[in-house]
Design a protein around this motif. Structure first.
Motif, PDB file in Angstrom:
ATOM      1  N   ARG A 180       5.696  20.288  -7.668  1.00  0.00           N
ATOM      2  CA  ARG A 180       5.365  21.554  -7.011  1.00  0.00           C
ATOM      3  C   ARG A 180       4.329  21.334  -5.921  1.00  0.00           C
ATOM      4  N   CYS A 181       4.393  22.164  -4.880  1.00  0.00           N
ATOM      5  CA  CYS A 181       3.393  22.113  -3.807  1.00  0.00           C
ATOM      6  C   CYS A 181       2.069  22.644  -4.352  1.00  0.00           C
ATOM      7  N   LYS A 182       1.009  22.447  -3.621  1.00  0.00           N
ATOM      8  CA  LYS A 182      -0.325  22.843  -4.076  1.00  0.00           C
ATOM      9  C   LYS A 182      -0.392  24.343  -4.380  1.00  0.00           C
ATOM     10  N   GLU A 183       0.181  25.164  -3.500  1.00  0.00           N
ATOM     11  CA  GLU A 183       0.139  26.615  -3.693  1.00  0.00           C
ATOM     12  C   GLU A 183       0.841  27.024  -4.990  1.00  0.00           C
ATOM     13  N   CYS A 184       1.996  26.429  -5.261  1.00  0.00           N
ATOM     14  CA  CYS A 184       2.730  26.760  -6.487  1.00  0.00           C
ATOM     15  C   CYS A 184       2.013  26.234  -7.726  1.00  0.00           C
ATOM     16  N   MET A 196       0.837  -1.192   0.000  1.00  0.00           N
ATOM     17  CA  MET A 196       0.000   0.000   0.000  1.00  0.00           C
ATOM     18  C   MET A 196       0.880   1.254   0.000  1.00  0.00           C
ATOM     19  N   TYR A 197       0.268   2.377  -0.128  1.00  0.00           N
ATOM     20  CA  TYR A 197       0.997   3.634  -0.218  1.00  0.00           C
ATOM     21  C   TYR A 197       1.180   4.251   1.164  1.00  0.00           C
ATOM     22  N   GLU A 198       2.267   5.005   1.318  1.00  0.00           N
ATOM     23  CA  GLU A 198       2.522   5.767   2.538  1.00  0.00           C
ATOM     24  C   GLU A 198       2.812   7.206   2.144  1.00  0.00           C
ATOM     25  N   ASP A 199       2.435   8.158   3.024  1.00  0.00           N
ATOM     26  CA  ASP A 199       2.708   9.568   2.761  1.00  0.00           C
ATOM     27  C   ASP A 199       4.203   9.773   2.523  1.00  0.00           C
ATOM     28  N   LYS A 200       4.526  10.638   1.553  1.00  0.00           N
ATOM     29  CA  LYS A 200       5.918  10.976   1.247  1.00  0.00           C
ATOM     30  C   LYS A 200       6.090  12.478   1.396  1.00  0.00           C
ATOM     31  N   THR A 201       7.251  12.878   1.868  1.00  0.00           N
ATOM     32  CA  THR A 201       7.579  14.293   1.934  1.00  0.00           C
ATOM     33  C   THR A 201       8.431  14.625   0.712  1.00  0.00           C
ATOM     34  N   LEU A 202       7.949  15.574  -0.091  1.00  0.00           N
ATOM     35  CA  LEU A 202       8.659  16.000  -1.297  1.00  0.00           C
ATOM     36  C   LEU A 202       9.050  17.468  -1.152  1.00  0.00           C
ATOM     37  N   THR A 203       9.980  17.927  -1.959  1.00  0.00           N
ATOM     38  CA  THR A 203      10.406  19.325  -1.954  1.00  0.00           C
ATOM     39  C   THR A 203       9.939  19.985  -3.243  1.00  0.00           C
ATOM     40  N   CYS A 204       9.269  21.110  -3.104  1.00  0.00           N
ATOM     41  CA  CYS A 204       8.750  21.861  -4.254  1.00  0.00           C
ATOM     42  C   CYS A 204       9.915  22.463  -5.037  1.00  0.00           C
ATOM     43  N   LYS A 205       9.920  22.239  -6.359  1.00  0.00           N
ATOM     44  CA  LYS A 205      11.009  22.776  -7.187  1.00  0.00           C
ATOM     45  C   LYS A 205      10.849  24.274  -7.428  1.00  0.00           C
ATOM     46  N   GLU A 206       9.668  24.811  -7.126  1.00  0.00           N
ATOM     47  CA  GLU A 206       9.402  26.229  -7.347  1.00  0.00           C
ATOM     48  C   GLU A 206       9.817  27.071  -6.135  1.00  0.00           C
ATOM     49  N   CYS A 207       9.296  26.720  -4.950  1.00  0.00           N
ATOM     50  CA  CYS A 207       9.535  27.540  -3.763  1.00  0.00           C
ATOM     51  C   CYS A 207      10.521  26.898  -2.775  1.00  0.00           C
ATOM     52  N   GLY A 208      10.813  25.611  -2.950  1.00  0.00           N
ATOM     53  CA  GLY A 208      11.758  24.933  -2.068  1.00  0.00           C
ATOM     54  C   GLY A 208      11.166  24.416  -0.772  1.00  0.00           C
ATOM     55  N   ASN A 209       9.882  24.660  -0.547  1.00  0.00           N
ATOM     56  CA  ASN A 209       9.228  24.169   0.672  1.00  0.00           C
ATOM     57  C   ASN A 209       8.898  22.691   0.540  1.00  0.00           C
ATOM     58  N   GLU A 210       8.854  22.033   1.685  1.00  0.00           N
ATOM     59  CA  GLU A 210       8.460  20.633   1.687  1.00  0.00           C
ATOM     60  C   GLU A 210       6.939  20.535   1.679  1.00  0.00           C
ATOM     61  N   PHE A 211       6.417  19.479   1.047  1.00  0.00           N
ATOM     62  CA  PHE A 211       4.977  19.217   1.058  1.00  0.00           C
ATOM     63  C   PHE A 211       4.761  17.720   1.086  1.00  0.00           C
ATOM     64  N   ILE A 212       3.569  17.323   1.517  1.00  0.00           N
ATOM     65  CA  ILE A 212       3.237  15.907   1.647  1.00  0.00           C
ATOM     66  C   ILE A 212       2.543  15.417   0.383  1.00  0.00           C
ATOM     67  N   PHE A 213       3.052  14.337  -0.169  1.00  0.00           N
ATOM     68  CA  PHE A 213       2.406  13.612  -1.265  1.00  0.00           C
ATOM     69  C   PHE A 213       1.705  12.448  -0.579  1.00  0.00           C
ATOM     70  N   SER A 214       0.423  12.649  -0.286  1.00  0.00           N
ATOM     71  CA  SER A 214      -0.310  11.701   0.561  1.00  0.00           C
ATOM     72  C   SER A 214      -0.527  10.354  -0.126  1.00  0.00           C
ATOM     73  N   ALA A 215      -0.816   9.360   0.692  1.00  0.00           N
ATOM     74  CA  ALA A 215      -1.093   8.017   0.182  1.00  0.00           C
ATOM     75  C   ALA A 215      -2.284   8.059  -0.775  1.00  0.00           C
ATOM     76  N   GLY A 216      -3.301   8.837  -0.433  1.00  0.00           N
ATOM     77  CA  GLY A 216      -4.477   8.971  -1.293  1.00  0.00           C
ATOM     78  C   GLY A 216      -4.142   9.584  -2.643  1.00  0.00           C
ATOM     79  N   GLU A 217      -3.274  10.618  -2.620  1.00  0.00           N
ATOM     80  CA  GLU A 217      -2.849  11.231  -3.874  1.00  0.00           C
ATOM     81  C   GLU A 217      -2.039  10.247  -4.714  1.00  0.00           C
TER      82      GLU A 217
END
Length: 97
Positions: free
Chosen positions: A37-41, A1-22
């Protein structure tokens, strides 16, 4: 199954969660790349390519105040400001029950 992953946005450099559902959604759609990219970017990038929406000003049929609408007003038709529109929808919902 999937697990949440922490990714880094290539636009702003902030970390964001790539959820299991996503991740599951991406797999169902056949997407092979993770989001970069994070959701905001993503939203900012999407909106930057859209032309600005033209807004029109008219008089609210309820309170007489200014109503701003995203289409050209037609003669003889009632338009409402956002506050009166919300009250009208609320009243209609209550009547429907």
């Amino acid at each position: 199954m999937y697990e949440d992953k922490t990714l880094t946005c290539k636009e702003c450099g902030n970390e964001f969660i790539f959820s299991a559902g996503e991740q599951e959604f991406y797999a169902e759609k056949g997407f092979v790349n993770e989001p970069q990219r994070c959701k905001e970017c993503r939203i900012a990038r999407k909106n930057a390519t859209r032309p600005a929406r033209e807004m029109f000003t008219t008089v609210c049929a309820e309170c007489g105040g200014e109503a701003t609408i995203p289409f050209r007003p037609m003669e003889g038709k009632d338009y409402y400001c956002s506050e009166c529109f919300a009250k009208k929808k609320e009243a209609e919902a209550a009547d429907a029950e």
